[in-house]
Design an enzyme around this catalytic site. Sequence first.
Site, short mmCIF file in Angstrom:
data_model
loop_
_atom_site.label_atom_id
_atom_site.label_comp_id
_atom_site.label_asym_id
_atom_site.label_seq_id
_atom_site.Cartn_x
_atom_site.Cartn_y
_atom_site.Cartn_z
N ALA A 66 -12.49 5.96 -21.81
CA ALA A 66 -11.18 6.03 -22.46
C ALA A 66 -10.45 7.20 -21.83
CB ALA A 66 -11.36 6.24 -23.95
N GLY A 111 -15.95 4.55 -22.50
CA GLY A 111 -15.26 3.28 -22.73
C GLY A 111 -15.44 2.29 -21.58
N GLU A 114 -18.63 0.69 -22.26
CA GLU A 114 -18.41 -0.13 -23.46
C GLU A 114 -17.63 -1.40 -23.14
OE1 GLU A 114 -16.81 3.46 -25.33
OE2 GLU A 114 -18.22 3.17 -26.96
N GLU A 134 -19.85 10.78 -24.00
CA GLU A 134 -18.89 11.31 -24.97
C GLU A 134 -19.37 12.59 -25.63
OE1 GLU A 134 -19.77 8.10 -24.68
OE2 GLU A 134 -18.07 6.78 -25.03
N1 CAA Z 1 -9.75 9.95 -18.60
C1 CAA Z 1 -8.67 10.42 -17.92
N2 CAA Z 1 -8.73 10.77 -16.62
C2 CAA Z 1 -9.91 10.64 -16.00
C3 CAA Z 1 -11.07 10.17 -16.64
C4 CAA Z 1 -10.95 9.80 -18.02
N3 CAA Z 1 -11.97 9.30 -18.72
N4 CAA Z 1 -12.10 10.17 -15.77
C5 CAA Z 1 -11.60 10.62 -14.61
N5 CAA Z 1 -10.29 10.90 -14.74
C6 CAA Z 1 -9.37 11.45 -13.72
C7 CAA Z 1 -9.64 12.91 -13.44
O1 CAA Z 1 -9.01 13.72 -14.41
C8 CAA Z 1 -9.06 13.06 -12.06
O2 CAA Z 1 -7.64 13.14 -12.19
P1 CAA Z 1 -6.83 14.29 -11.40
O3 CAA Z 1 -7.01 13.93 -9.95
O4 CAA Z 1 -5.43 14.12 -11.90
O5 CAA Z 1 -7.48 15.58 -11.74
C9 CAA Z 1 -9.37 11.71 -11.41
O6 CAA Z 1 -9.61 10.80 -12.48
C10 CAA Z 1 -10.61 11.75 -10.53
O7 CAA Z 1 -11.69 12.24 -11.33
P2 CAA Z 1 -12.61 13.48 -10.86
O8 CAA Z 1 -11.84 14.42 -9.99
O9 CAA Z 1 -13.24 14.06 -12.08
O10 CAA Z 1 -13.69 12.71 -9.98
P3 CAA Z 1 -15.19 13.17 -9.68
O11 CAA Z 1 -15.70 12.25 -8.60
O12 CAA Z 1 -15.27 14.63 -9.46
O13 CAA Z 1 -16.01 12.86 -11.04
C11 CAA Z 1 -16.63 11.52 -12.95
C12 CAA Z 1 -16.15 11.53 -11.47
C13 CAA Z 1 -18.05 12.08 -13.03
C14 CAA Z 1 -16.61 10.09 -13.43
C15 CAA Z 1 -15.67 12.41 -13.78
O14 CAA Z 1 -14.33 12.02 -13.51
C16 CAA Z 1 -15.88 12.31 -15.28
O15 CAA Z 1 -16.83 12.90 -15.79
N6 CAA Z 1 -14.98 11.60 -15.99
C17 CAA Z 1 -15.02 11.52 -17.43
C18 CAA Z 1 -16.15 10.62 -17.92
C19 CAA Z 1 -16.18 10.60 -19.45
O16 CAA Z 1 -16.40 11.61 -20.07
N7 CAA Z 1 -15.95 9.42 -20.02
C20 CAA Z 1 -15.92 9.26 -21.47
C21 CAA Z 1 -14.50 9.36 -21.97
S1 CAA Z 1 -14.40 9.37 -23.74
C22 CAA Z 1 -14.59 7.75 -24.20
O17 CAA Z 1 -14.70 6.86 -23.39
C23 CAA Z 1 -14.60 7.51 -25.69
C24 CAA Z 1 -15.00 6.13 -26.09
O18 CAA Z 1 -16.12 5.86 -26.45
C25 CAA Z 1 -14.06 5.07 -26.12
#
Ligand code: CAA
Length: 260
Positions: A66, A111, A114, A134
């Site tokens: 998400a 998400g 999911e 999460e």
């Molecule tokens: N939401 C918004 N933006 C996101 C995102 C997310 N879930 N995941 C990645 N992005 C964005 C980053 O902010 C980044 O944007 P900018 O270039 O503007 O900074 C871009 O995508 C590229 O991401 P990274 O620079 O972080 O890429 P990376 O290769 O270094 O890392 C990753 C990849 C390990 C997947 C890392 O992006 C990450 O940990 N992302 C978040 C994963 C996460 O926590 N997901 C759960 C979200 S909460 C949820 O989903 C709740 C639910 O149950 C519904």
Amino acid sequence: MSFETILVERKGAVTLFTLNRPQALNALNSQVMEELIAAFAAFEADSGQLCGVITGSGEKAFAAGADIKEMALKPAAEFFAEDMFAPWTSRLVKATRKPWIAAVNGFALGGGCELAMMADFIIASESAKFGQPEIRLGIAPGMGGSQRLARAVGKAKAMDLCLTGRMMDAAEAERAGLVSRVVPPGELMAEALKAAEAIAAMPPLAILANKEMVNIAFETTLDQGLLAERRLFQVLTATQDKAEGMAAFVEKRPPVWLGR
Ligand code: CAA
């Protein structure tokens, strides 16, 4: 119908949905959800479309969760008032009787994992990574991660993934039963589309009944499930496609499905 965050292509009787926010690793914001719901409703309403495939654009991600930036400053009262994430199940999963496959090409986190689990089955590239991270954000899954993951892989691995937030690679996901097939990255879309075309070549009413039957297994007792299975089986014996399928087998010729 035109969309900004997803691409929708019809390939014969198969609809391909592509999450298209590669700069945000296809993070699922409210616009993605509304557009997917609308696109799935059109797919469901089109009698020429029989199976779907969903994937993510870019090489890196199916969907990295998400949209954290959308959620970061949102007040708790809004999450509750909107019943945030409810429409994924009520308006997308439950409203779609036709089968759809998730072709997971990279990160499927939060998400993203999911959404992949909402599909009827998952085909993964060798580079896919699954997780429910999460907890690291001070929250927990909200789109079905704890429930669908526990049903798919059992308590031990679901607890491990939710509590540590670690990622599981495609090989581990296949061993755990989360994905049905793992293929090299370059073969993912061909394999997923081939599977969808194979489904779309089946008799349409039997496609719906087979999906419904398997889903009943996750919602009810064994006795009630077996009864529902028999009733659906018996209903299908009244279709012209049953007569055609059996006649074609006996006459050693390919069947011609009518969808009734
Ligand atoms: N939401 C918004 N933006 C996101 C995102 C997310 N879930 N995941 C990645 N992005 C964005 C980053 O902010 C980044 O944007 P900018 O270039 O503007 O900074 C871009 O995508 C590229 O991401 P990274 O620079 O972080 O890429 P990376 O290769 O270094 O890392 C990753 C990849 C390990 C997947 C890392 O992006 C990450 O940990 N992302 C978040 C994963 C996460 O926590 N997901 C759960 C979200 S909460 C949820 O989903 C709740 C639910 O149950 C519904």
